[in-house]
Design a protein around this motif. Structure first.
Motif, mmCIF file in Angstrom:
data_model
loop_
_atom_site.group_PDB
_atom_site.id
_atom_site.type_symbol
_atom_site.label_atom_id
_atom_site.label_comp_id
_atom_site.label_asym_id
_atom_site.label_seq_id
_atom_site.Cartn_x
_atom_site.Cartn_y
_atom_site.Cartn_z
ATOM 1 N N SER A 1 77.636 -61.742 52.499
ATOM 2 C CA SER A 1 78.009 -62.894 51.673
ATOM 3 C C SER A 1 76.822 -63.746 51.248
ATOM 4 O O SER A 1 76.923 -64.509 50.277
ATOM 5 N N ASN A 2 75.691 -63.635 51.970
ATOM 6 C CA ASN A 2 74.589 -64.582 51.751
ATOM 7 C C ASN A 2 73.222 -63.909 51.640
ATOM 8 O O ASN A 2 72.200 -64.530 51.931
ATOM 9 N N PHE A 3 73.194 -62.656 51.180
ATOM 10 C CA PHE A 3 71.947 -61.902 51.226
ATOM 11 C C PHE A 3 70.867 -62.432 50.288
ATOM 12 O O PHE A 3 69.697 -62.094 50.442
ATOM 13 N N GLU A 4 71.222 -63.257 49.307
ATOM 14 C CA GLU A 4 70.203 -63.738 48.361
ATOM 15 C C GLU A 4 69.086 -64.515 49.064
ATOM 16 O O GLU A 4 67.907 -64.349 48.741
ATOM 17 N N ASP A 5 69.471 -65.373 50.020
ATOM 18 C CA ASP A 5 68.455 -66.172 50.701
ATOM 19 C C ASP A 5 68.361 -65.878 52.195
ATOM 20 O O ASP A 5 67.567 -66.476 52.905
ATOM 21 N N THR A 6 69.174 -64.925 52.683
ATOM 22 C CA THR A 6 69.314 -64.697 54.119
ATOM 23 C C THR A 6 68.798 -63.328 54.527
ATOM 24 O O THR A 6 69.083 -62.324 53.871
ATOM 25 N N HIS A 7 68.071 -63.310 55.638
ATOM 26 C CA HIS A 7 67.641 -62.054 56.255
ATOM 27 C C HIS A 7 68.392 -61.874 57.567
ATOM 28 O O HIS A 7 68.497 -62.807 58.360
ATOM 29 N N TYR A 8 68.906 -60.664 57.790
ATOM 30 C CA TYR A 8 69.547 -60.343 59.056
ATOM 31 C C TYR A 8 68.476 -59.784 59.986
ATOM 32 O O TYR A 8 67.975 -58.687 59.791
ATOM 33 N N CYS A 9 68.116 -60.549 60.997
ATOM 34 C CA CYS A 9 67.088 -60.138 61.956
ATOM 35 C C CYS A 9 67.765 -59.376 63.089
ATOM 36 O O CYS A 9 68.005 -59.908 64.174
ATOM 37 N N LEU A 10 68.082 -58.119 62.816
ATOM 38 C CA LEU A 10 68.757 -57.291 63.813
ATOM 39 C C LEU A 10 67.832 -57.117 65.016
ATOM 40 O O LEU A 10 66.635 -56.875 64.859
ATOM 41 N N GLY A 11 68.407 -57.229 66.219
ATOM 42 C CA GLY A 11 67.572 -57.322 67.410
ATOM 43 C C GLY A 11 67.277 -56.036 68.125
ATOM 44 O O GLY A 11 66.494 -56.023 69.075
ATOM 45 N N THR A 12 67.881 -54.927 67.700
ATOM 46 C CA THR A 12 67.647 -53.691 68.413
ATOM 47 C C THR A 12 67.494 -52.538 67.430
ATOM 48 O O THR A 12 67.615 -52.722 66.220
ATOM 49 N N THR A 13 67.241 -51.335 67.972
ATOM 50 C CA THR A 13 66.928 -50.187 67.115
ATOM 51 C C THR A 13 68.205 -49.485 66.665
ATOM 52 O O THR A 13 68.337 -48.260 66.775
ATOM 53 N N CYS A 14 69.129 -50.254 66.160
ATOM 54 C CA CYS A 14 70.408 -49.764 65.648
ATOM 55 C C CYS A 14 70.583 -50.243 64.210
ATOM 56 O O CYS A 14 69.656 -50.774 63.613
ATOM 57 N N GLY A 15 71.776 -50.044 63.672
ATOM 58 C CA GLY A 15 72.064 -50.515 62.324
ATOM 59 C C GLY A 15 71.565 -49.563 61.257
ATOM 60 O O GLY A 15 71.006 -48.492 61.536
ATOM 61 N N PRO A 16 71.747 -49.946 59.997
ATOM 62 C CA PRO A 16 71.339 -49.083 58.886
ATOM 63 C C PRO A 16 69.827 -49.031 58.724
ATOM 64 O O PRO A 16 69.121 -49.979 59.072
ATOM 65 N N HIS A 17 69.330 -47.914 58.201
ATOM 66 C CA HIS A 17 67.915 -47.779 57.866
ATOM 67 C C HIS A 17 67.522 -48.903 56.904
ATOM 68 O O HIS A 17 68.276 -49.218 55.991
ATOM 69 N N PRO A 18 66.379 -49.618 57.120
ATOM 70 C CA PRO A 18 65.244 -49.230 57.963
ATOM 71 C C PRO A 18 65.200 -49.890 59.344
ATOM 72 O O PRO A 18 64.155 -49.835 60.001
ATOM 73 N N PHE A 19 66.284 -50.547 59.796
ATOM 74 C CA PHE A 19 66.205 -51.317 61.035
ATOM 75 C C PHE A 19 65.757 -50.500 62.244
ATOM 76 O O PHE A 19 64.883 -50.962 63.002
ATOM 77 N N PRO A 20 66.314 -49.296 62.522
ATOM 78 C CA PRO A 20 65.850 -48.579 63.715
ATOM 79 C C PRO A 20 64.344 -48.312 63.714
ATOM 80 O O PRO A 20 63.667 -48.515 64.725
ATOM 81 N N GLU A 21 63.829 -47.885 62.558
ATOM 82 C CA GLU A 21 62.394 -47.617 62.467
ATOM 83 C C GLU A 21 61.587 -48.907 62.543
ATOM 84 O O GLU A 21 60.544 -48.971 63.220
ATOM 85 N N MET A 22 62.038 -49.947 61.870
ATOM 86 C CA MET A 22 61.291 -51.200 61.806
ATOM 87 C C MET A 22 61.208 -51.883 63.170
ATOM 88 O O MET A 22 60.136 -52.338 63.590
#
Length: 414
Positions: free
Chosen positions: A183-204
């Motif tokens: 709903s808020n991706f224009e100004d918001t970053h989701y700082c996922l905390g683990t090596t899960c979720g959609p690419h590129p989060f696991p690699e990052m």
């Protein structure tokens, strides 16, 4: 890494990918492109590591556990002290890296999920340092058992949202974070905390946490002039384990052991072991494909762990792949084993491990008879245990502590 050579981008064997609403694809493309532009840039890594050094306290010590080593009379035990990071856990490594990505993307608001609260505290610290607005989603069950971290998140300026849906634990906090981001991706970053979720989060997230194993390798070379024989790390989503394992993935002589939450034990239905107990099934949820605890109809099952940070239905797609190919051995430790390990480490070494980290110690203790005196064992201590004081006091049946809590509560009511 040779071990990943030839794999399609964003996939690890059959796991990984990105299974998200179409409107998030451009956002993930933007994030992927930004990360790809900096991950091999030495100037970016130097900026990142300088931030960790000056603000977070790296490098963290590799402590020789002399008393534990002498107590067992087997392999030499070293403890990687991620508990000594600013905010008390390895989580700060990842959030500070993602903060630099946020700045490059021009984002001004950060959201995050948290289970044990350590990622939430780290994100709140990062937001205060960088001048971002922060909203942290946390399952209501975890809020209750990790309230000291909730207190600090709020006092650092973050908004903490208690999620009542489902089992009110980490998976539900992730679901709510994904809804917010959509709903808020224009100004918001989701700082996922683990090596899960959609690419590129696991690699990052792996990239930012790999500072742990980079330091272990450097520290052991300086001290012992050799690689470790075994590296242990607890395994929830997978951030601290991937951090501890990454630099050794191509060194086949190094045994890598991830330790899941065995809870009340195999067959109890009250655990969070996806791999060790062979109860997980491959499926797609929360934006990626991996091994989840789910029933025959694909519905996610309830989980249980004494440690909020390991109480999760899924596992990193990278961890699932490394387990499949036999590069990482996955074990499970029960709550009972964890408490015994916690007591032993605290009393022998004067070091108080988080309950998550105590799973790694528990497996190391169980395996210690297999090791020779010349072997080097490293346990990644992902966080400190003061956050767990309520859980530990209850688990130990400490009458004085329980009396104090009751009297303190009664005084507030008056």
């Amino acid at each position: 890494m040779k071990i990943f050579k030839g794999l399609p981008e964003g996939y690890y064997g059959e796991y990984g990918g990105r299974y998200v609403p179409e409107l998030l694809i451009p956002v993930l493309d933007e994030l992927r492109d930004c990360f790809n532009s900096v991950k091999n840039d030495k100037a970016f890594f130097n900026e990142y590591y300088s931030l960790l050094k000056e603000f977070c306290g790296r490098e963290t010590p590799l402590t020789y556990a002399k008393n534990l080593t002498e107590y067992f009379g087997k392999g030499r035990i070293f403890i990687k002290r991620e508990d000594l990071n600013h905010s008390g856990a390895h989580k700060i490594n990842n959030v500070m890296g993602q903060a630099l990505i946020m700045k490059k993307l021009g984002k001004t608001r950060v959201i995050a999920e948290t289970g044990a609260g350590q990622h939430g505290v780290a994100t709140a610290v990062m937001a205060a340092k960088m001048g971002f607005d922060a909203t942290i989603y946390m399952g209501a069950e975890d809020v209750a058992r990790q309230y000291p971290n909730v207190f600090w998140m709020r006092n650092l300026g973050a908004k903490v949202v208690a999620v009542e849906d489902g089992t009110a634990t980490l998976k539900d906090a992730i679901n709510e974070s994904m809804r917010d981001w959509a709903s808020n991706f224009e100004d918001t970053h989701y700082c996922l905390g683990t090596t899960c979720g959609p690419h590129p989060f696991p690699e990052m997230v792996t990239y930012f946490q790999s500072v742990i194993s980079k330091e272990i390798k450097k520290q052991l070379k300086e001290r012992e002039n050799k690689l470790p024989d075994r590296v242990y790390a607890c395994l929830g989503g997978g951030s601290n384990s991937m951090g501890a394992f990454y630099e050794f993935l191509d060194d086949e002589s190094v045994k890598l052991i991830g330790v899941e939450a065995g809870g009340k034990g195999e067959g109890s239905g009250m655990h969070a072991s996806r791999i060790a107990y062979k109860t997980g099934k491959t499926g797609v949820a929360q934006g990626y494909k991996t091994i989840f605890l789910q029933n025959e109809e694909g519905q996610m099952m309830d989980t249980w762990s004494i440690s909020a940070g390991l109480d999760y239905i899924g596992v990193s797609p990278i961890s699932a792949y490394l387990s499949d190919i036999g590069r990482v051995n996955v074990e499970a430790a029960t709550d009972e084993e964890v408490i015994e390990a916690f007591k032993l480490v605290s009393r022998k070494e004067g070091i108080i491990p988080a309950l998550e980290s105590s799973h790694a110690f528990a497996a190391m203790i169980r395996d210690i008879e297999k090791t020779g005196k010349d072997e080097i064992i490293v346990v990644n201590m992902s966080g400190r245990g003061d956050k767990d004081i309520f859980n530990i006091g209850e688990a130990l049946g400490d009458a004085d502590w329980m009396k104090f809590v009751k009297e303190r509560g009664d005084s507030y009511e008056r």
